[in-house]
Design an enzyme around this catalytic site. Structure first.
Site, short mmCIF file in Angstrom:
data_model
loop_
_atom_site.label_atom_id
_atom_site.label_comp_id
_atom_site.label_asym_id
_atom_site.label_seq_id
_atom_site.Cartn_x
_atom_site.Cartn_y
_atom_site.Cartn_z
N SER A 21 11.90 -2.71 -6.95
CA SER A 21 12.23 -2.92 -5.54
C SER A 21 13.52 -2.22 -5.13
CB SER A 21 12.36 -4.42 -5.26
OG SER A 21 12.83 -4.60 -3.94
N LYS A 72 2.87 -12.40 -0.72
CA LYS A 72 3.08 -12.47 0.73
C LYS A 72 2.18 -13.51 1.44
CE LYS A 72 5.02 -7.95 1.78
NZ LYS A 72 4.95 -6.79 2.66
N ASP A 108 7.66 -7.07 8.85
CA ASP A 108 6.99 -5.79 8.59
C ASP A 108 6.48 -5.17 9.89
OD1 ASP A 108 7.33 -5.68 5.82
OD2 ASP A 108 5.51 -6.82 5.43
N ALA A 134 -7.64 -1.76 5.35
CA ALA A 134 -7.83 -3.09 5.94
C ALA A 134 -7.25 -4.17 5.04
CB ALA A 134 -9.32 -3.34 6.19
N GLY A 135 -6.26 -3.81 4.22
CA GLY A 135 -5.61 -4.77 3.33
C GLY A 135 -4.44 -5.45 4.03
N ALA A 137 -1.28 -4.60 4.34
CA ALA A 137 -0.45 -3.73 5.17
C ALA A 137 -1.15 -3.43 6.50
CB ALA A 137 -0.13 -2.44 4.44
N MET A 229 2.33 5.03 5.60
CA MET A 229 3.21 3.95 5.12
C MET A 229 3.73 4.21 3.70
SD MET A 229 1.88 0.36 6.57
CE MET A 229 1.77 0.07 8.34
N TYR A 231 5.89 5.90 0.95
CA TYR A 231 7.18 6.62 1.03
C TYR A 231 7.56 7.27 -0.29
CZ TYR A 231 8.61 2.10 -0.75
OH TYR A 231 8.69 0.95 -1.50
N GLY A 252 6.72 6.12 5.26
CA GLY A 252 7.03 4.70 5.46
C GLY A 252 8.47 4.29 5.17
P1 ATR Z 1 -1.82 -3.82 0.73
O1 ATR Z 1 -1.33 -5.23 0.82
O2 ATR Z 1 -0.75 -2.85 0.22
O3 ATR Z 1 -2.47 -3.34 1.98
P2 ATR Z 1 -4.36 -4.35 -0.45
O4 ATR Z 1 -4.45 -5.61 0.33
O5 ATR Z 1 -4.80 -4.36 -1.89
O6 ATR Z 1 -2.89 -3.79 -0.47
O7 ATR Z 1 -5.18 -3.22 0.35
C1 ATR Z 1 -5.30 -1.92 -0.10
C2 ATR Z 1 -6.03 -1.07 0.94
O8 ATR Z 1 -6.09 0.27 0.47
C3 ATR Z 1 -7.46 -1.49 1.19
O9 ATR Z 1 -7.81 -1.18 2.52
C4 ATR Z 1 -8.23 -0.61 0.21
O10 ATR Z 1 -9.58 -0.41 0.53
P3 ATR Z 1 -10.71 -1.48 0.05
O11 ATR Z 1 -10.62 -2.63 1.03
O12 ATR Z 1 -11.97 -0.73 0.15
O13 ATR Z 1 -10.32 -1.86 -1.34
C5 ATR Z 1 -7.45 0.67 0.38
N1 ATR Z 1 -7.60 1.59 -0.75
C6 ATR Z 1 -7.02 1.49 -1.98
N2 ATR Z 1 -7.38 2.53 -2.75
C7 ATR Z 1 -8.20 3.32 -2.00
C8 ATR Z 1 -8.87 4.55 -2.21
N3 ATR Z 1 -8.79 5.19 -3.38
N4 ATR Z 1 -9.61 5.07 -1.21
C9 ATR Z 1 -9.70 4.44 -0.02
N5 ATR Z 1 -9.08 3.26 0.26
C10 ATR Z 1 -8.34 2.71 -0.72
#
Ligand code: ATR
Length: 287
Positions: A21, A72, A108, A134-135, A137, A229, A231, A252
């Protein structure tokens, strides 16, 4: 130089792992510059220990703390209250003591909007925005953009159901925003890229040498902007492609600094010196 006294107020960050961090460096830089009696330390907390750890922080009188991956969302049941922003996206990145209560906030979203303004000169009001991911972030980004008056938000995610559930969460809350869904297929993205004002990457793609293989960035209109996002690295393949095309773009780092500034103000009631957190982050990443 930070001086510890019997009255020093303790701030920190709860995460697992937390050794990477950059928050301790940027917060302690602001504390030292202001000469105030605080210190900011890392708290590595394994997922199964989160409840007892929060109780410990409460009883030890820790003044406030940040929350990062993977806690979080998981921290919410252990807090007494959450702010509207935090409740809306189901994630807390900052906890502040309010008398005996621990209150969860989310800076955030505010940090993201501040960085869009400062680093891209972008105001989401009335804009059309394509969000990749859609995670966690993405939840914060879509809530912030919607709250700031975006006209249209397209969510493009690898896993369709996750994109759909994000949109279903916000559609009833932000009636004025036109939400839609997309896949990451180039054929589908082309049409969106031609009509948007801003492209935002909220996924981890771009870290560790990964890249979007077929993103048809050439279709983004010439005034379109790109925000990544990620960085580290400072220039992802997406940002390199955007820069080559002469598009206004940013990583980011500004969001990380701005969410930190907002958290710092929540805890101390003082704004950190302008630009100091960002400079500190850049120095840490380069060093
Ligand atoms: P964060 O809290 O950082 O957003 P997360 O909740 O694990 O982490 O979400 C990661 C995001 O990156 C998701 O939208 C994921 O897509 P999936 O929902 O299909 O898993 C996306 N992601 C991660 N690796 C990816 C890749 N190689 N190609 C496309 N999308 C990816």
């Amino acid at each position: 130089m930070i001086r510890i006294t019997g009255k020093t107020r303790v701030l920190g960050i709860v995460g697992w792992p937390v050794g990477h961090s950059l928050s301790p460096a940027m917060h302690n830089a602001a504390i030292a510059a202001l000469g105030i009696d605080y210190i900011y330390v890392p708290f590595p907390v394994e997922p199964e220990c989160l409840g007892p750890a929060v109780e410990g922080l409460r009883r030890l009188g820790v003044w406030g703390f940040n929350v990062t991956i993977p806690h979080k969302s998981a921290i919410i049941p252990f807090l007494d209250r959450v702010s509207r922003e935090a409740g809306l996206c189901g994630a807390v990145n900052t906890v502040r003591r309010d008398g005996d209560l621990l209150v969860g906030h989310n800076t955030d979203g505010a940090g993201f909007l501040a960085s869009l303004r400062e680093d891209l000169g972008f105001d989401p009001r009335g804009a059309a925005i394509l969000v990749l991911g859609a995670g966690g972030a993405a939840l914060g980004a879509v809530a912030a953009l919607s709250g700031a008056g975006a006209a249209r938000i397209i969510v493009a995610n690898r896993t369709a159901e996750r994109g759909a559930s994000l949109v279903e969460r916000f559609r009833p809350v932000f009636g004025g925003v036109g939400f839609s869904l997309s896949s990451l297929c180039p054929g589908e993205l082309v049409g969106h890229l031609r009509t948007i004002d801003l492209l935002v990457n909220t996924t981890s793609v771009g870290m560790n040498g990964t890249r979007f293989e077929d993103l048809p960035l050439a279709e983004l209109r010439s005034g379109g902007r790109v925000y990544d996002m990620v960085y580290a690295p400072a220039e992802t393949p997406l940002l390199a492609a955007a820069r080559e095309r002469g598009l206004t773009c940013a990583n980011g780092l500004g969001m990380l600094a701005s969410q930190g500034e907002a958290a710092f103000s929540l805890w101390t009631g003082i704004e950190p010196p302008a630009g100091l957190m960002k400079i500190t982050l850049r120095r840490e990443l380069e060093g």
